[in-house]
Write a protein that holds these residues in place. Structure first.
Motif, PDB file in Angstrom:
ATOM      1  N   VAL A  35       0.864  -1.178   0.000  1.00 32.83           N
ATOM      2  CA  VAL A  35       0.000   0.000   0.000  1.00 32.83           C
ATOM      3  C   VAL A  35       0.898   1.225   0.000  1.00 32.83           C
ATOM      4  N   VAL A  36       0.673   2.106  -0.962  1.00 34.88           N
ATOM      5  CA  VAL A  36       1.417   3.352  -1.048  1.00 34.88           C
ATOM      6  C   VAL A  36       0.467   4.458  -0.588  1.00 34.88           C
ATOM      7  N   THR A  37       0.911   5.249   0.387  1.00 33.44           N
ATOM      8  CA  THR A  37       0.089   6.307   0.968  1.00 33.44           C
ATOM      9  C   THR A  37       0.794   7.643   0.818  1.00 33.44           C
ATOM     10  N   TRP A  38       0.029   8.699   0.519  1.00 35.49           N
ATOM     11  CA  TRP A  38       0.594  10.037   0.416  1.00 35.49           C
ATOM     12  C   TRP A  38      -0.485  11.052   0.781  1.00 35.49           C
ATOM     13  N   VAL A  39      -0.076  12.286   1.026  1.00 34.80           N
ATOM     14  CA  VAL A  39      -1.006  13.374   1.317  1.00 34.80           C
ATOM     15  C   VAL A  39      -1.005  14.313   0.117  1.00 34.80           C
ATOM     16  N   GLU A  40      -2.203  14.616  -0.372  1.00 33.18           N
ATOM     17  CA  GLU A  40      -2.368  15.494  -1.530  1.00 33.18           C
ATOM     18  C   GLU A  40      -3.460  16.512  -1.207  1.00 33.18           C
ATOM     19  N   ASP A  41      -3.111  17.778  -1.249  1.00 30.05           N
ATOM     20  CA  ASP A  41      -4.071  18.846  -0.945  1.00 30.05           C
ATOM     21  C   ASP A  41      -4.768  18.637   0.402  1.00 30.05           C
ATOM     22  N   GLY A  42      -4.005  18.179   1.392  1.00 24.91           N
ATOM     23  CA  GLY A  42      -4.546  17.987   2.734  1.00 24.91           C
ATOM     24  C   GLY A  42      -5.376  16.730   2.913  1.00 24.91           C
ATOM     25  N   THR A  43      -5.438  15.881   1.900  1.00 24.74           N
ATOM     26  CA  THR A  43      -6.207  14.642   1.967  1.00 24.74           C
ATOM     27  C   THR A  43      -5.264  13.449   1.860  1.00 24.74           C
ATOM     28  N   VAL A  44      -5.469  12.459   2.727  1.00 28.50           N
ATOM     29  CA  VAL A  44      -4.659  11.242   2.657  1.00 28.50           C
ATOM     30  C   VAL A  44      -5.183  10.380   1.523  1.00 28.50           C
ATOM     31  N   ARG A  45      -4.298   9.955   0.645  1.00 29.85           N
ATOM     32  CA  ARG A  45      -4.628   9.088  -0.495  1.00 29.85           C
ATOM     33  C   ARG A  45      -3.835   7.795  -0.374  1.00 29.85           C
ATOM     34  N   HIS A  46      -4.322   6.737  -1.006  1.00 32.31           N
ATOM     35  CA  HIS A  46      -3.571   5.482  -1.010  1.00 32.31           C
ATOM     36  C   HIS A  46      -3.921   4.664  -2.245  1.00 32.31           C
ATOM     37  N   ARG A  47      -2.987   3.802  -2.610  1.00 33.11           N
ATOM     38  CA  ARG A  47      -3.183   2.840  -3.706  1.00 33.11           C
ATOM     39  C   ARG A  47      -2.681   1.493  -3.238  1.00 33.11           C
ATOM     40  N   HIS A  48      -3.394   0.451  -3.629  1.00 31.33           N
ATOM     41  CA  HIS A  48      -3.014  -0.924  -3.305  1.00 31.33           C
ATOM     42  C   HIS A  48      -2.326  -1.550  -4.509  1.00 31.33           C
TER      43      HIS A  48
END
Length: 60
Positions: A35-48
């Motif tokens: 799982v790759v997680t990052w913060v974009e425009d103040g929102t936590v995003r993730h991809r599996h």
């Protein structure tokens, strides 16, 4: 969708399992699950991803 921070146990149905962002296969009980997680425009995003190889092919 299954909580990405929970363990993916035997009771996870294929329709509820996360899908790989690269190959779109459902991820069930996979020891190579990433799982790759990052913060974009103040929102936590993730991809599996089903494996490190799929993560690398996706470009991330």
């Amino acid at each position: 969708m299954v909580d990405p921070t929970s363990s993916l146990g035997e009771d996870v149905d294929e329709s509820d399992a996360p899908a790989c962002a690269n190959c779109d296969e459902p991820i069930l009980q996979s020891p190579t699950h990433r799982v790759v997680t990052w913060v974009e425009d103040g929102t936590v995003r993730h991809r599996h991803f089903c494996s490190e190889a799929c993560r690398e092919k996706f470009g991330g």
